[in-house]
Design a protein around this motif. Structure first.
Motif, PDB file in Angstrom:
ATOM      1  N   LEU A 142       0.889  -1.171   0.000  1.00 35.18           N
ATOM      2  CA  LEU A 142       0.000   0.000   0.000  1.00 35.18           C
ATOM      3  C   LEU A 142       0.924   1.218   0.000  1.00 35.18           C
ATOM      4  CD1 LEU A 142      -2.467  -1.358   2.704  1.00 35.18           C
ATOM      5  CD2 LEU A 142      -2.562  -1.660   0.220  1.00 35.18           C
ATOM      6  N   HIS A 143       1.442   1.556  -1.168  1.00 36.57           N
ATOM      7  CA  HIS A 143       2.564   2.491  -1.281  1.00 36.57           C
ATOM      8  C   HIS A 143       2.192   3.959  -1.147  1.00 36.57           C
ATOM      9  CE1 HIS A 143       1.094   1.940  -5.433  1.00 36.57           C
ATOM     10  NE2 HIS A 143       1.395   3.209  -5.572  1.00 36.57           N
ATOM     11  N   MET A 144       0.897   4.264  -1.002  1.00 29.17           N
ATOM     12  CA  MET A 144       0.458   5.658  -0.859  1.00 29.17           C
ATOM     13  C   MET A 144      -0.554   5.762   0.273  1.00 29.17           C
ATOM     14  SD  MET A 144      -0.312   6.777  -4.787  1.00 29.17           S
ATOM     15  CE  MET A 144      -0.760   8.438  -4.290  1.00 29.17           C
ATOM     16  N   ALA A 145      -0.616   6.938   0.878  1.00 28.20           N
ATOM     17  CA  ALA A 145      -1.685   7.217   1.826  1.00 28.20           C
ATOM     18  C   ALA A 145      -2.976   7.405   1.038  1.00 28.20           C
ATOM     19  CB  ALA A 145      -1.361   8.480   2.621  1.00 28.20           C
ATOM     20  N   GLY A 146      -4.099   7.023   1.632  1.00 28.61           N
ATOM     21  CA  GLY A 146      -5.408   7.161   1.004  1.00 28.61           C
ATOM     22  C   GLY A 146      -6.201   5.884   1.096  1.00 28.61           C
ATOM     23  N   VAL A 147      -7.337   5.850   0.445  1.00 26.95           N
ATOM     24  CA  VAL A 147      -8.239   4.702   0.511  1.00 26.95           C
ATOM     25  C   VAL A 147      -7.791   3.617  -0.466  1.00 26.95           C
ATOM     26  CG1 VAL A 147     -10.607   3.899   0.153  1.00 26.95           C
ATOM     27  CG2 VAL A 147     -10.192   6.091   1.266  1.00 26.95           C
ATOM     28  N   TRP A 148      -7.626   2.395   0.056  1.00 29.09           N
ATOM     29  CA  TRP A 148      -7.295   1.210  -0.721  1.00 29.09           C
ATOM     30  C   TRP A 148      -8.441   0.223  -0.585  1.00 29.09           C
ATOM     31  CZ3 TRP A 148      -3.030   0.333  -3.764  1.00 29.09           C
ATOM     32  CH2 TRP A 148      -2.007   1.282  -3.682  1.00 29.09           C
ATOM     33  N   ASP A 149      -8.983  -0.216  -1.709  1.00 28.26           N
ATOM     34  CA  ASP A 149     -10.026  -1.243  -1.760  1.00 28.26           C
ATOM     35  C   ASP A 149      -9.336  -2.513  -2.231  1.00 28.26           C
ATOM     36  OD1 ASP A 149     -12.094  -2.992  -2.452  1.00 28.26           O
ATOM     37  OD2 ASP A 149     -13.315  -1.434  -3.370  1.00 28.26           O
ATOM     38  N   THR A 150      -9.156  -3.463  -1.321  1.00 28.71           N
ATOM     39  CA  THR A 150      -8.437  -4.684  -1.640  1.00 28.71           C
ATOM     40  C   THR A 150      -9.431  -5.820  -1.854  1.00 28.71           C
ATOM     41  OG1 THR A 150      -6.514  -3.932  -0.403  1.00 28.71           O
ATOM     42  CG2 THR A 150      -6.648  -6.294  -0.880  1.00 28.71           C
ATOM     43  N   THR A 151      -9.396  -6.397  -3.048  1.00 30.99           N
ATOM     44  CA  THR A 151     -10.274  -7.507  -3.405  1.00 30.99           C
ATOM     45  C   THR A 151      -9.566  -8.820  -3.116  1.00 30.99           C
ATOM     46  OG1 THR A 151     -11.254  -6.207  -5.186  1.00 30.99           O
ATOM     47  CG2 THR A 151     -11.561  -8.604  -5.285  1.00 30.99           C
ATOM     48  N   ILE A 152     -10.248  -9.687  -2.384  1.00 30.80           N
ATOM     49  CA  ILE A 152      -9.759 -11.045  -2.149  1.00 30.80           C
ATOM     50  C   ILE A 152     -10.703 -11.971  -2.912  1.00 30.80           C
ATOM     51  CG2 ILE A 152      -9.312 -12.831  -0.430  1.00 30.80           C
ATOM     52  CD1 ILE A 152      -8.878 -10.415   1.559  1.00 30.80           C
ATOM     53  N   ALA A 153     -10.207 -12.516  -4.033  1.00 33.62           N
ATOM     54  CA  ALA A 153     -10.989 -13.418  -4.874  1.00 33.62           C
ATOM     55  C   ALA A 153     -10.672 -14.856  -4.468  1.00 33.62           C
ATOM     56  CB  ALA A 153     -10.674 -13.187  -6.344  1.00 33.62           C
ATOM     57  N   ILE A 154     -11.714 -15.660  -4.282  1.00 32.05           N
ATOM     58  CA  ILE A 154     -11.568 -17.029  -3.798  1.00 32.05           C
ATOM     59  C   ILE A 154     -12.274 -17.966  -4.776  1.00 32.05           C
ATOM     60  CG2 ILE A 154     -12.021 -18.610  -1.875  1.00 32.05           C
ATOM     61  CD1 ILE A 154     -12.497 -15.853  -0.250  1.00 32.05           C
ATOM     62  N   ASP A 155     -11.568 -19.025  -5.177  1.00 29.33           N
ATOM     63  CA  ASP A 155     -12.156 -20.066  -6.021  1.00 29.33           C
ATOM     64  C   ASP A 155     -11.741 -21.406  -5.425  1.00 29.33           C
ATOM     65  OD1 ASP A 155     -12.867 -21.938  -7.952  1.00 29.33           O
ATOM     66  OD2 ASP A 155     -12.266 -20.663  -9.615  1.00 29.33           O
ATOM     67  N   ASP A 156     -12.725 -22.144  -4.891  1.00 29.46           N
ATOM     68  CA  ASP A 156     -12.410 -23.433  -4.265  1.00 29.46           C
ATOM     69  C   ASP A 156     -12.642 -24.614  -5.206  1.00 29.46           C
ATOM     70  OD1 ASP A 156     -15.168 -23.740  -4.310  1.00 29.46           O
ATOM     71  OD2 ASP A 156     -15.368 -24.094  -2.150  1.00 29.46           O
ATOM     72  N   GLY A 157     -12.870 -24.336  -6.483  1.00 26.00           N
ATOM     73  CA  GLY A 157     -13.120 -25.385  -7.464  1.00 26.00           C
ATOM     74  C   GLY A 157     -14.601 -25.632  -7.686  1.00 26.00           C
ATOM     75  N   ALA A 158     -15.414 -25.415  -6.674  1.00 25.56           N
ATOM     76  CA  ALA A 158     -16.859 -25.597  -6.787  1.00 25.56           C
ATOM     77  C   ALA A 158     -17.576 -24.271  -6.987  1.00 25.56           C
ATOM     78  CB  ALA A 158     -17.407 -26.297  -5.537  1.00 25.56           C
ATOM     79  N   MET A 159     -17.042 -23.221  -6.397  1.00 23.75           N
ATOM     80  CA  MET A 159     -17.634 -21.893  -6.536  1.00 23.75           C
ATOM     81  C   MET A 159     -16.562 -20.828  -6.354  1.00 23.75           C
ATOM     82  SD  MET A 159     -19.743 -21.768  -2.953  1.00 23.75           S
ATOM     83  CE  MET A 159     -20.395 -23.415  -3.166  1.00 23.75           C
ATOM     84  N   SER A 160     -16.890 -19.628  -6.807  1.00 20.90           N
ATOM     85  CA  SER A 160     -15.974 -18.508  -6.632  1.00 20.90           C
ATOM     86  C   SER A 160     -16.764 -17.316  -6.108  1.00 20.90           C
ATOM     87  CB  SER A 160     -15.252 -18.168  -7.934  1.00 20.90           C
ATOM     88  OG  SER A 160     -16.177 -17.826  -8.935  1.00 20.90           O
TER      89      SER A 160
END
Length: 172
Positions: A142-160
Motif C-alpha cells: 500500500l505504497h500511498m496514503a489514502g483509501v485502498w479497496d483490496t479484493t480477495i478473490a476465492i475459487d475453491d473449485g466448486a464456486m468462486s
C-alpha cells in the motif's frame, strides 16, 4: 478562435488531478468505487486522508471478518503491521465456507486498488496456503496514503466469490 481553444485546453488540464507516490493527501478525492454493502465490520467514513461520503471504510481490528459478496465464504483478516499501514504489509487470511469449515487449497488472489487514483499496487501480492484454511499474503504493498479497496478473490473449485476490505491508509 485559436486562443480560446488554448485557454480551454489549459483549464481542462489544470482540473485533472495528478497521482504520484508522494501523495500528501491534500487533494480532493475523486473516488468513484462502488460502495460495499457488507456490514460485518464497522465503517468510518471520516477517517484519514482520501475518503468521500460514498466510501465504506473498514475500521481495522485483528481477526475482523467479512462475508463474501454472494455469501459463499467468510474471510477473517489479521495484518502485520496492524492496522494496515503505508508500505509493505503481510496479511493472514482465514477463509471458511458458509458452515464455518476451513477452505483448503483454494485459488486466492489479493488485489489492492486505489479507486480515487485509478491504480493498483506496485507489487503483486503472493498468496501461500498454510493449511487449515489459513493463507499468508505478502507483499501487500500500500505504497500511498489514502483509501485502498483490496479484493480477495476465492475459487475453491466448486464456486468462486470475493471479499473487499477497504482501508484508509494515513501518512506515517
Amino acid at each position: 478562435m485559436h486562443l480560446r481553444r488554448s485557454c480551454l485546453l489549459f483549464a481542462l488540464v489544470a482540473l485533472v488531478p495528478a497521482c504520484s507516490g508522494d501523495d500528501d493527501g491534500s487533494h480532493a478525492s475523486h473516488d468513484t468505487h462502488d460502495t460495499h454493502t457488507d456490514t460485518d465490520a464497522g465503517t468510518d467514513t471520516d477517517a484519514g486522508t482520501d475518503t468521500d461520503a460514498n466510501a465504506d471504510v473498514d475500521a481495522y481490528m485483528d481477526g475482523m471478518s467479512k462475508s463474501s459478496v454472494d455469501g459463499h465464504f467468510a474471510v477473517a483478516l489479521t495484518c502485520e503491521p496492524g492496522p494496515p499501514a503505508k508500505g509493505v504489509n503481510t496479511w493472514t487470511l482465514s477463509i471458511t465456507d458458509a458452515g464455518g469449515g476451513g477452505i483448503e487449497a483454494a485459488t486466492v488472489t489479493v488485489t489492492p486498488y486505489m479507486p480515487a487514483h485509478g491504480h493498483g499496487s506496485n507489487s503483486v501480492a503472493v498468496v501461500t496456503a498454510d493449511g487449515g484454511g489459513q493463507y499468508t499474503v505478502t507483499p501487500v504493498d500500500l505504497h500511498m496514503a489514502g483509501v485502498w479497496d483490496t479484493t480477495i478473490a476465492i475459487d475453491d473449485g466448486a464456486m468462486s466469490d470475493e471479499v473487499h476490505f477497504v482501508f484508509d491508509i494515513p501518512e506515517p
